[in-house]
Design a protein around this motif. Structure first.
Motif, PDB file in Angstrom:
ATOM      1  N   UNK A  76      18.235  19.995  -8.878  1.00 32.02           N
ATOM      2  CA  UNK A  76      18.343  21.263  -8.910  1.00 32.02           C
ATOM      3  C   UNK A  76      19.519  21.273 -10.109  1.00 32.02           C
ATOM      4  N   UNK A  77      19.085  21.744 -11.145  1.00 27.71           N
ATOM      5  CA  UNK A  77      20.035  21.987 -12.341  1.00 27.71           C
ATOM      6  C   UNK A  77      20.434  23.169 -12.492  1.00 27.71           C
ATOM      7  N   UNK A  78      21.929  23.347 -12.720  1.00 28.91           N
ATOM      8  CA  UNK A  78      22.738  24.871 -13.231  1.00 28.91           C
ATOM      9  C   UNK A  78      23.217  24.350 -14.493  1.00 28.91           C
ATOM     10  N   UNK A  79      22.517  25.107 -15.468  1.00 30.67           N
ATOM     11  CA  UNK A  79      23.040  25.209 -16.685  1.00 30.67           C
ATOM     12  C   UNK A  79      24.353  26.207 -17.109  1.00 30.67           C
ATOM     13  N   UNK A  80      24.947  25.600 -18.079  1.00 25.72           N
ATOM     14  CA  UNK A  80      26.125  26.437 -18.762  1.00 25.72           C
ATOM     15  C   UNK A  80      26.013  28.053 -19.034  1.00 25.72           C
ATOM     16  N   UNK A  81      26.720  28.302 -19.713  1.00 31.45           N
ATOM     17  CA  UNK A  81      27.054  29.984 -19.909  1.00 31.45           C
ATOM     18  C   UNK A  81      26.356  30.436 -21.003  1.00 31.45           C
ATOM     19  N   UNK A  82      25.789  29.626 -21.695  1.00 25.51           N
ATOM     20  CA  UNK A  82      25.108  30.162 -22.943  1.00 25.51           C
ATOM     21  C   UNK A  82      23.728  29.540 -23.103  1.00 25.51           C
ATOM     22  N   UNK A  83      22.841  30.423 -23.774  1.00 20.68           N
ATOM     23  CA  UNK A  83      21.416  29.992 -23.942  1.00 20.68           C
ATOM     24  C   UNK A  83      20.667  30.218 -22.808  1.00 20.68           C
ATOM     25  N   UNK A 143      17.898  15.423   0.314  1.00 14.90           N
ATOM     26  CA  UNK A 143      16.972  14.862  -0.909  1.00 14.90           C
ATOM     27  C   UNK A 143      17.149  15.752  -2.248  1.00 14.90           C
ATOM     28  N   UNK A 144      18.170  16.457  -2.234  1.00 12.55           N
ATOM     29  CA  UNK A 144      18.396  17.472  -3.102  1.00 12.55           C
ATOM     30  C   UNK A 144      19.707  17.133  -3.962  1.00 12.55           C
ATOM     31  N   UNK A 145      19.978  16.972  -5.374  1.00  8.73           N
ATOM     32  CA  UNK A 145      20.988  16.812  -5.860  1.00  8.73           C
ATOM     33  C   UNK A 145      21.181  17.953  -6.725  1.00  8.73           C
ATOM     34  N   UNK A 146      22.590  18.322  -6.827  1.00  9.22           N
ATOM     35  CA  UNK A 146      23.042  19.789  -7.132  1.00  9.22           C
ATOM     36  C   UNK A 146      23.571  19.045  -8.723  1.00  9.22           C
ATOM     37  N   UNK A 147      22.913  19.419  -9.829  1.00 13.38           N
ATOM     38  CA  UNK A 147      23.540  18.989 -11.150  1.00 13.38           C
ATOM     39  C   UNK A 147      24.092  20.173 -11.777  1.00 13.38           C
ATOM     40  N   UNK A 148      25.284  20.225 -12.156  1.00 15.87           N
ATOM     41  CA  UNK A 148      25.778  21.498 -12.908  1.00 15.87           C
ATOM     42  C   UNK A 148      26.588  20.960 -14.294  1.00 15.87           C
ATOM     43  N   UNK A 149      26.509  21.863 -15.296  1.00 21.20           N
ATOM     44  CA  UNK A 149      27.033  21.402 -16.559  1.00 21.20           C
ATOM     45  C   UNK A 149      27.899  22.865 -16.799  1.00 21.20           C
ATOM     46  N   UNK A 150      29.270  22.617 -17.124  1.00 22.28           N
ATOM     47  CA  UNK A 150      30.120  23.634 -17.480  1.00 22.28           C
ATOM     48  C   UNK A 150      30.383  24.630 -16.406  1.00 22.28           C
ATOM     49  N   UNK A 151      29.893  25.707 -16.718  1.00 20.29           N
ATOM     50  CA  UNK A 151      29.927  27.082 -15.857  1.00 20.29           C
ATOM     51  C   UNK A 151      29.041  26.643 -14.773  1.00 20.29           C
ATOM     52  N   UNK A 152      27.935  25.925 -14.729  1.00 22.66           N
ATOM     53  CA  UNK A 152      27.063  25.634 -13.857  1.00 22.66           C
ATOM     54  C   UNK A 152      27.322  24.887 -12.832  1.00 22.66           C
TER      55      UNK A 152
END
Length: 277
Positions: A76-83, A143-152
Motif C-alpha cells: 500500500x503506497x503513500x506518495x509524497x506531497x506533490x504531484x 500481508x500488507x506492507x505500508x510504503x511511504x515516501x516523504x510526507x507519505x
C-alpha cells in the motif's frame, strides 16, 4: 533616533506579516497536488484496475490496483506531497518484479480524488484504503506492507501505529513538520504557530511491525539526521539503507542494489500467506 525607531517599526510589521502568511498559509506550503494524470500503468505495460475508495467523511479516492502473479503480499503506497499517482508508476514496476500486488492511490485533492488535502483528511484517507484492502479485498493485515515516501511516510506511520501491518517502509522522510519547519524557517517561531504535525518520531515507538528506513545524505529538502533519529525511535526489527541523490531522485526504485535490499527485507520479514487475493 526617530529614523531607527521608524525602521524598527517597519521591520516588525514585515515580520508580523510574514508570520501571519506562514500561519494561515501552511496548507499551501505543505500540499502541492496536481489534478491531471500524465500516465497510467498501461503506459509501461502493466495490467491494472481502476478503483474508487469511499472515505467515512464522504470523499472518494481514486487509485490503481496492480496485481502480481503468485504474489507474496500487497504494498500500500503513500506518495509524497506533490504531484499525483501518475508520477509514481515506476514503483509499480519495482513491486511487481519483486512479487507483490500494489495499491497506489491519490489523497483527497490529488489527481482524480475528490476533496481538499488536510492532515486529518489524509489520516482518514489512510483508514479508507486500509479498509478497502482488508475488508473489500480480504487481505490479511500481516500481508500488507505500508510504503511511504516523504510526507507519505508520516501518513503510513500513523496508520501502522493503529493497524499493525506486516511491514513499514519509510523513505526520505522527516521526524515531524514542526522540527523540519524550524530548520527551514529558523527566523520564525514555527514550533508555536505550526498547525500541522505529522509527528512520525513520536509514533514510531508504538509501531510493532518491522521497519525499513531509507534516506540520502544528499537530500536537500529533509536533512539526513531526521532518518537517523527515526531509526533510533523504531522499536521492532529494523534496517537502514543509505540512498544517493537529492530528495526527488533518491527514492528506492532508482538503483538495482536498493531494490534488492528492500526486496530481501520484505521477503524475510513478511509472513507467507496461504491464501492469495
Amino acid at each position: 533616533m526617530r529614523m531607527l525607531l521608524d525602521l524598527f517599526i517597519i521591520l516588525l510589521a514585515v515580520y508580523l506579516i510574514v508570520l501571519l502568511l506562514v500561519y494561515f498559509g501552511q496548507s499551501r506550503l505543505m500540499y502541492f497536488p496536481q489534478r491531471q494524470l500524465t500516465h497510467t500503468p498501461a503506459t509501461i505495460g502493466l495490467p491494472y484496475e481502476e478503483v474508487a475508495i469511499p472515505t467515512e467523511d464522504g470523499e472518494t479516492l481514486h487509485g490503481w490496483w496492480v496485481p502480481a502473479e503468485a504474489a507474496k503480499g500487497t504494498v500500500l503506497l503513500f506518495h509524497g506531497n506533490a504531484g499525483n499517482i501518475s508520477h509514481r508508476i515506476n514503483y509499480l514496476t519495482m513491486f511487481r518484479q519483486l512479487g507483490y500486488h500494489t495499491l497506489l492511490f491519490d489523497y483527497r485533492g490529488y489527481g482524480q480524488s475528490s476533496g481538499t488535502p488536510s492532515e486529518s483528511g489524509l489520516y482518514q484517507d489512510a483508514q479508507a484504503v486500509w479498509r478497502y484492502l482488508t475488508d473489500t479485498r480480504g487481505i490479511a493485515a500481516s500481508q500488507i506492507i505500508l510504503f511511504g515516501e516523504s510526507l507519505g511516510a508520516a501518513v503510513a506511520t500513523w496508520l501502522a501505529a493503529r493497524a499493525e501491518p506486516g511491514l513499514l517502509v519509510l523513505t526520505s522522510t522527516f521526524t515531524s513538520v514542526p522540527e523540519l519547519a524550524a530548520e527551514i524557517y529558523p527566523f520564525l517561531p514555527v514550533r508555536w504557530i505550526c498547525r500541522l504535525q505529522y509527528d512520525t518520531l513520536s509514533l514510531l515507538p508504538s509501531v510493532s511491525s518491522p521497519v525499513f528506513i531509507a534516506h540520502s545524505p544528499q537530500d536537500e529538502v529533509v536533512p539526513f539526521q531526521h532518518s537517523q533519529r527515526l531509526l533510533q525511535a523504531a522499536a521492532g526489527p529494523k534496517q537502514f539503507l543509505p540512498l544517493e541523490g537529492s530528495h526527488n531522485i533518491g527514492f528506492i526504485f532508482m538503483q538495482p542494489s536498493w531494490i534488492r535490499a528492500l526486496g530481501a527485507f520484505m521477503d524475510s520479514h513478511l509472513t507467507i500467506d496461504q491464501t492469495k487475493p
